[in-house]
Design a protein around this motif. Structure first.
Motif, short mmCIF file in Angstrom:
data_model
loop_
_atom_site.label_atom_id
_atom_site.label_comp_id
_atom_site.label_asym_id
_atom_site.label_seq_id
_atom_site.Cartn_x
_atom_site.Cartn_y
_atom_site.Cartn_z
N GLU A 273 -44.83 8.38 -1.76
CA GLU A 273 -45.32 8.71 -3.10
C GLU A 273 -46.57 9.58 -3.02
O GLU A 273 -46.74 10.53 -3.79
N ARG B 161 -46.96 13.22 -4.73
CA ARG B 161 -48.00 13.60 -5.67
C ARG B 161 -48.83 14.78 -5.14
O ARG B 161 -49.27 15.65 -5.89
N THR C 126 -52.84 -1.65 -7.12
CA THR C 126 -51.61 -0.90 -6.83
C THR C 126 -51.80 -0.13 -5.55
O THR C 126 -52.85 0.45 -5.31
N GLN D 202 -49.96 2.88 -3.19
CA GLN D 202 -48.93 3.90 -3.12
C GLN D 202 -48.40 3.99 -1.70
O GLN D 202 -49.15 3.92 -0.73
N ASN E 61 -42.53 6.92 -10.58
CA ASN E 61 -43.06 6.26 -11.77
C ASN E 61 -42.02 5.40 -12.44
O ASN E 61 -42.29 4.29 -12.90
N THR E 62 -40.76 5.89 -12.49
CA THR E 62 -39.69 5.14 -13.15
C THR E 62 -39.35 3.87 -12.39
O THR E 62 -39.17 2.79 -12.96
N ALA F 11 -41.84 11.66 -10.98
CA ALA F 11 -41.33 10.89 -12.11
C ALA F 11 -40.41 9.78 -11.64
O ALA F 11 -40.35 8.70 -12.23
N LYS G 38 -48.70 -0.87 -13.33
CA LYS G 38 -49.05 -0.40 -14.65
C LYS G 38 -50.38 -0.97 -15.14
O LYS G 38 -50.58 -1.12 -16.32
N ASP H 212 -41.98 1.33 -12.83
CA ASP H 212 -41.85 0.67 -14.13
C ASP H 212 -40.84 -0.47 -14.06
O ASP H 212 -41.06 -1.56 -14.60
#
Length: 561
Positions: A376, A380, A370, A372, A229-230, A226, A364, A233
């Motif tokens: 990351e 995951r 994108t 990673q 992801n934040t 998370a 996004k 963003d």
């Protein structure tokens, strides 16, 4: 030759003697032999010395010097019995007449089964007794003696009952003899189940702890992902702001335009950062460039992730810082668009990009590829593994809890069965867990001793526990009562009383409903047989065979006469 007068005297004497002999023969055949003072005929006694129509079971009351009735309230002379006048309120003084409406006449029915009928049927012109005794002195009808045929039928019934009772007694004995061994097995099973319940409880607790640890690990892994992801963003928001500024063709130059662009980028980053309650960015330094801002955000979140895990935080920080410093020495801008081949584009010029915020965080879906970071990807992968471990641990916990519940239920049942009273000799123990069914009319009935009784799917009740006999009770339990069933519509709760009858084979039948929602049934079972029943049946069979033989002899004698 005698004179006419003498002949007349002798003739009268002959007629008188003939009448006396005829009356004597009538008395011997069972007719009346006395005349009462009131003019009523007093009936002769039976062969056993009892008044005509009296039940041998109450014979002692008629053999005393005075007859007592109405529970000792009324006492009569014996010559007032069967005088065709009802002296007793209970009607016992007129067993052979119809004087008392509530009296009872006993049909001896020699050669067949004796029975009792209401005394109101005596001398009513209908043959109720197979021997015709109820109409013997009425003179209205002559009844043929059919007891021989009835006796043969009754004899066959008795023979079958005797055999069935013997079979039932044998099976009851086997059930009683095997009860101690069965109880011993239950005690051993109880000990085993007690250990199994303890082991199942320990296994459940272990599975619960494993599931708890797996859930915590999954939550931490989820928090780590998370964070990526934040941050992504926030970076995407900054990138979109920059793209918007470039797309508007704003050619602002000079220090004022540069400062305004920085302010807009700064505001956009702050707005995206404020969307997450977990982001707490420090105050943005004045004059911070886009490159510096990206470095600062990346360092902040990678460091935050490292601090929330058990990994080496200093190594993560050094890796991020080293990568950033490495990229700062290159001429490639920090924030670049990346095409599908992983190449950065800048004003139509293509350059190889080794580092950009897009390499560290996922975008996004704004049409740009994108990429990673290794950190990351590792996070995951860790989350996926944690989710698999958690699912497995949850499944194991569910299975352990189910097994513990089933084992505990089995132990509870065994303990309950061991605590039940199942008869003075454990004759009902074999019924534990057994059910008996019958189809009566359109309904199906099921009776489970020590359990429930049902009519189709409707619960008729739960069996009340049997109580051990005390000093005030005698005999064995002959009725199982099931109470507290489902409510009738606008009525009481359903219930059923199950009477036990001796039989060689168990069978449910005779279901009736004497009162609304109150049922009665008969359960034939070897457990209800006893030796006294067999003795009574065999005695009745012997007496019947004697009566049949005597009745047959009398019938042959009458034919000869």
């Amino acid at each position: 030759a005698l004179p006419p007068t003498s002949r007349m005297v002798r003739l009268r004497g002959a007629f008188t003697a003939l009448a006396a002999l005829s009356f004597a023969a009538f008395v011997f055949a069972g007719g009346a032999d006395l005349g009462s003072a009131d003019g009523y005929v007093v009936l002769a006694k039976n062969r056993d010395g009892l008044p005509f129509g009296a039940d041998p079971g109450n014979g002692e009351a008629y053999r005393l010097s005075a007859f007592t009735c109405d529970e000792g309230v009324t006492t009569l002379d014996t010559d007032r019995v069967n005088d065709d006048y009802c002296d007793c309120a209970d009607g016992t003084d007129e067993p052979g007449t119809s004087a008392c409406s509530n009296g009872s006449f006993h049909c001896s029915n020699r050669g067949a089964q004796s029975e009792s009928i209401p005394s109101s049927r005596v001398n009513d012109g209908v043959c109720d007794c197979c021997d015709g005794g109820d109409e013997r002195y009425g003179g209205r009808v002559t009844c043929a003696n059919t007891c021989s045929d009835a006796g043969a039928s009754r004899r066959d019934e008795l023979v079958a009952q005797v055999q069935d009772t013997k079979m039932g007694l044998a099976r009851k004995k086997n059930a009683i003899d095997s009860a101690p061994a069965e109880r011993k097995r239950w005690l051993e099973l109880k000990q085993k189940l007690t250990k199994d319940v303890a082991a199942a409880a320990a296994k459940t607790e272990s599975a619960r702890e494993t599931e708890r640890s797996a859930r915590e690990a999954s939550e931490k892994a989820n928090e780590l992902v998370a964070q990526f992801n934040t941050v992504a963003d926030a970076v995407d928001a900054t990138s979109r702001q920059d793209d918007t500024s470039e797309g508007n063709g704003d050619s602002r130059q000079g220090s004022d335009a540069g400062e305004e662009s920085k302010d807009e980028s700064k505001d956009s980053a702050e707005e995206a950062s404020s969307d997450s309650s977990e982001i707490r960015s420090p105050e943005i330094p004045p004059g911070e460039t886009d490159e510096e801002r990206g470095q600062r955000i990346a360092k902040q979140w990678i460091k935050s992730d490292s601090e929330s895990t058990t990994g080496d935080t200093s190594a993560d920080d050094e890796a991020v810082t080293g990568e950033i410093e490495k990229q700062r020495t290159k001429e490639t801008p920090l924030l670049l668009d990346v095409d599908d081949d992983g190449e950065a584009t800048d004003g139509g010029k293509t350059k190889k990009s080794f580092f950009s915020l897009g390499n560290w965080f996922a975008g996004k879906g704004d049409g740009k590829t994108t990429v990673q970071s290794s950190e990351e990807k590792a996070a995951r992968a860790k989350l996926a593994k944690a989710a698999t471990v958690l699912a497995s641990a949850t499944t194991a916990l569910t299975a352990a809890e189910k097994k513990q519940k089933e084992t505990q239920a089995e132990l509870t049942k065994v303990e309950l069965d061991l605590s039940r009273f199942v008869g003075p000799s454990a004759e009902y123990q074999h019924m534990l867990g057994a059910c008996y069914a019958a189809k009566i009319d359109k309904y199906s009935y099921t009776v489970c001793p020590f359990g429930e009784a049902k009519q189709d799917g409707t619960k008729l009740g739960v069996m009340e526990p049997l109580e051990p006999p005390d000093t005030t009770t005698t005999g064995s339990h002959t009725t199982f009562r099931f109470t507290n069933g489902e409510h009738c519509w606008n009525g009481p709760k359903r219930s059923i009383a199950v009477s036990l009858a001796c039989a060689g084979e168990p069978k449910l039948g005779g279901v009736t409903e004497p009162s609304r929602c109150e049922y009665h049934a008969v359960l034939a079972t070897p457990a209800a047989c006893d030796d006294a029943q067999l003795v009574s049946l065999e005695s009745e069979l012997r007496e019947l065979e004697v009566d049949v033989a005597e009745a047959a002899a009398e019938a042959r004698g009458e034919e000869l006469r």
